[in-house]
Design an enzyme around this catalytic site. Structure first.
Site, PDB file in Angstrom:
ATOM      1  N   ASP A  59       0.860  -1.183   0.000  1.00 40.33           N
ATOM      2  CA  ASP A  59       0.000   0.000   0.000  1.00 40.33           C
ATOM      3  C   ASP A  59       0.897   1.234   0.000  1.00 40.33           C
ATOM      4  O   ASP A  59       1.657   1.454   0.946  1.00 40.33           O
ATOM      5  CB  ASP A  59      -0.891  -0.013   1.242  1.00 40.33           C
ATOM      6  N   ASN A  86       4.873   5.014 -10.283  1.00 41.23           N
ATOM      7  CA  ASN A  86       3.479   5.234 -10.646  1.00 41.23           C
ATOM      8  C   ASN A  86       2.660   5.371  -9.370  1.00 41.23           C
ATOM      9  O   ASN A  86       2.904   4.656  -8.392  1.00 41.23           O
ATOM     10  CB  ASN A  86       2.969   4.050 -11.477  1.00 41.23           C
ATOM     11  N   TYR A 154       0.435  18.200  -6.514  1.00 46.08           N
ATOM     12  CA  TYR A 154       1.424  17.258  -5.985  1.00 46.08           C
ATOM     13  C   TYR A 154       2.243  16.598  -7.087  1.00 46.08           C
ATOM     14  O   TYR A 154       3.427  16.302  -6.883  1.00 46.08           O
ATOM     15  CB  TYR A 154       0.752  16.211  -5.103  1.00 46.08           C
ATOM     16  N   THR A 186      -8.447   4.153 -19.267  1.00 43.19           N
ATOM     17  CA  THR A 186      -8.284   3.272 -18.109  1.00 43.19           C
ATOM     18  C   THR A 186      -9.542   3.301 -17.252  1.00 43.19           C
ATOM     19  O   THR A 186     -10.454   4.109 -17.477  1.00 43.19           O
ATOM     20  CB  THR A 186      -7.097   3.734 -17.258  1.00 43.19           C
TER      21      THR A 186
END
Length: 257
Positions: A59, A86, A154, A186
């Site tokens: 995580d 990613n 970010y 996606t």
């Protein structure tokens, strides 16, 4: 094109689906051993071409887990040749609808793991005298979109971090580059257009039409197309490329720089 990646070791985060999964498959297809992390990973090994994908449950929100991830890979496989950073997408909301907890969560999704993993990978690769890091961000770094303030803020910080690493490591045989995908078909993108349809009282097809009309090539991207760009930047075929930001968006961003 022969990429020269066979027998190398790669680490790809957030790789259960979408661009992350397509990237893991692309690198494995080139003969690499790919450690692909995700929260839903089963720990299985998948053979793809001459390479393989080793699934690892992780995580990215867990700072303790990400802090030790690179060393875990090196301890198991002896080296790290490619790091693909990613991260999942944050909430899509207007800036004034966000609370501070949303900003903190996005920080822990999009920036903190990039800094942790990018720094750790850089140290290993500098010691090796070779390696490639590819950061996956978004065209929203260059052209912010309404509702995308968490992502553009970010990811822009992560982009600056990657550019700095590239300059610092250029003499050590380590290359650091960034891929900025545009609209790509996606599950994440599908969720965004469904949310817009609910908000605007329109249909999903209407919202898809709005997105596609601003793309000169007239369609969404495909995850494998983004993975191809990542694989090239990760490979020796781009040996004189570092510190660059490659936009893969069908021509949607018109900015000159």
């Amino acid at each position: 094109m022969y990429l020269g990646l066979e027998n190398g070791v790669a680490l790809v985060t957030a790789a259960s689906r979408g661009i992350g999964r397509a990237t893991a498959e692309r690198l494995a297809g080139e003969g690499m051993t790919v450690v692909a992390t995700s929260r839903s990973a089963t720990g299985n090994t998948e053979k793809i071409g001459n390479g393989r994908i080793e699934q690892l449950a992780l995580d990215l929100d867990d700072s303790d887990a990400t802090a030790g991830l690179v060393q875990t890979v090196v301890d198991r496989f002896g080296r790290l040749d490619v790091m693909v950073l990613n991260t999942p997408g944050p909430r899509i909301l207007p800036a004034l609808n966000l609370g501070w907890e949303d900003w903190q969560r996005a920080h822990d999704q999009l920036l903190r793991p990039v800094v942790q993993l990018g720094t750790a990978a850089s140290r290993v690769m500098r010691e090796q005298g070779a390696g490639a890091i590819v950061l996956l961000t978004s065209t929203w770094v260059r052209q912010p979109a309404l509702g995308g303030v968490l992502s553009s803020s970010y990811r822009s910080a992560a982009s600056a971090f990657a550019k700095t690493l590239a300059a610092e490591l250029a003499g050590d045989g380590v290359r650091v580059n960034q891929v900025m995908p545009g609209a790509t078909g996606t599950d994440r993108m599908q969720g965004i257009v469904e949310m817009k349809a609910r908000t605007n009282g329109t249909s999903v097809d209407d919202e898809i039409t709005k997105v596609v009309k601003d793309i000169p090539m007239g369609r969404w991207g495909v995850a494998s197309e983004i993975a191809d760009a990542i694989a090239f930047l990760a490979s020796p075929r781009s040996s004189f490329v570092t510190g660059t930001s490659l936009t893969v968006d069908g021509g949607a961003v018109r900015a000159a720089h």
